[in-house]
Design a protein around this motif. Structure first.
Motif, mmCIF file in Angstrom:
data_model
loop_
_atom_site.group_PDB
_atom_site.id
_atom_site.type_symbol
_atom_site.label_atom_id
_atom_site.label_comp_id
_atom_site.label_asym_id
_atom_site.label_seq_id
_atom_site.Cartn_x
_atom_site.Cartn_y
_atom_site.Cartn_z
ATOM 1 N N PHE A 80 0.863 -1.191 0.000
ATOM 2 C CA PHE A 80 0.000 0.000 0.000
ATOM 3 C C PHE A 80 0.892 1.231 0.000
ATOM 4 N N GLU A 81 0.335 2.319 -0.484
ATOM 5 C CA GLU A 81 1.054 3.591 -0.424
ATOM 6 C C GLU A 81 0.184 4.650 0.222
ATOM 7 N N ASP A 119 -6.273 6.270 -3.704
ATOM 8 C CA ASP A 119 -5.724 7.095 -4.783
ATOM 9 C C ASP A 119 -4.674 6.413 -5.651
ATOM 10 N N CYS A 120 -3.882 5.495 -5.081
ATOM 11 C CA CYS A 120 -2.713 5.020 -5.831
ATOM 12 C C CYS A 120 -2.917 3.665 -6.512
ATOM 13 N N GLY A 121 -3.827 2.846 -6.011
ATOM 14 C CA GLY A 121 -4.071 1.530 -6.616
ATOM 15 C C GLY A 121 -3.069 0.465 -6.221
ATOM 16 N N CYS A 178 -7.651 -0.877 0.720
ATOM 17 C CA CYS A 178 -7.839 0.259 1.627
ATOM 18 C C CYS A 178 -9.257 0.809 1.562
#
Ligand code: FES
Length: 123
Positions: free
Chosen positions: A40-41, A46-48, A102
């Motif tokens: 995860f980021e 938002d980041c996928g 998430c």
């Protein structure tokens, strides 16, 4: 109480956890709590990077919470949701195969959560 089984090539073996009834944690939060290495980021859709595949275990149809606009947009961008799946999600509240860890909150259903261990990698 749902059983959530996590499976990934980067894990030595599958791990099943029991989510408490009425739990409102996302899959990502549960994974972090149990040291399951879903990449995860942003943690905010938002980041996928937290892409997972969700499969219903048992005979109940999957009734995962409806997609948020953010999750839909990201899955479309990643090309991990087909137009047919999108329509089913919007019309019948049928959850698609791929989700963002998430954003996805498991409900009272047993599920298998698969991920590759590569950020944004499909399971
Ligand atoms: S961690 Fe970025 S979309 Fe889930």
């Amino acid at each position: 109480m749902p059983n959530i089984t996590f499976s990934a090539p980067i894990m030595k073996k599958d791990k099943t956890i029991y989510a408490v009834a009425g739990n409102t944690s996302t899959i990502l939060a549960l994974a972090k709590e149990h040291e399951i290495p879903i990449p995860f980021e942003c943690g905010d859709g938002d980041c996928g990077s937290c892409l997972i595949e969700v499969t219903a275990l048992g005979d109940k149809p999957l009734m995962g919470m409806a997609l948020t606009e953010k999750e839909k947009a990201r899955l479309k961008e990643l090309q991990m949701i087909s137009p047919a799946e999108l329509e089913l999600a919007e019309v019948n509240d049928t959850p698609p195969r791929f989700r963002l860890a998430c954003q996805f909150i498991p409900r009272d259903e047993d599920v298998l959560v698969s991920f590759t261990g590569t950020p944004g990698g499909s399971a």
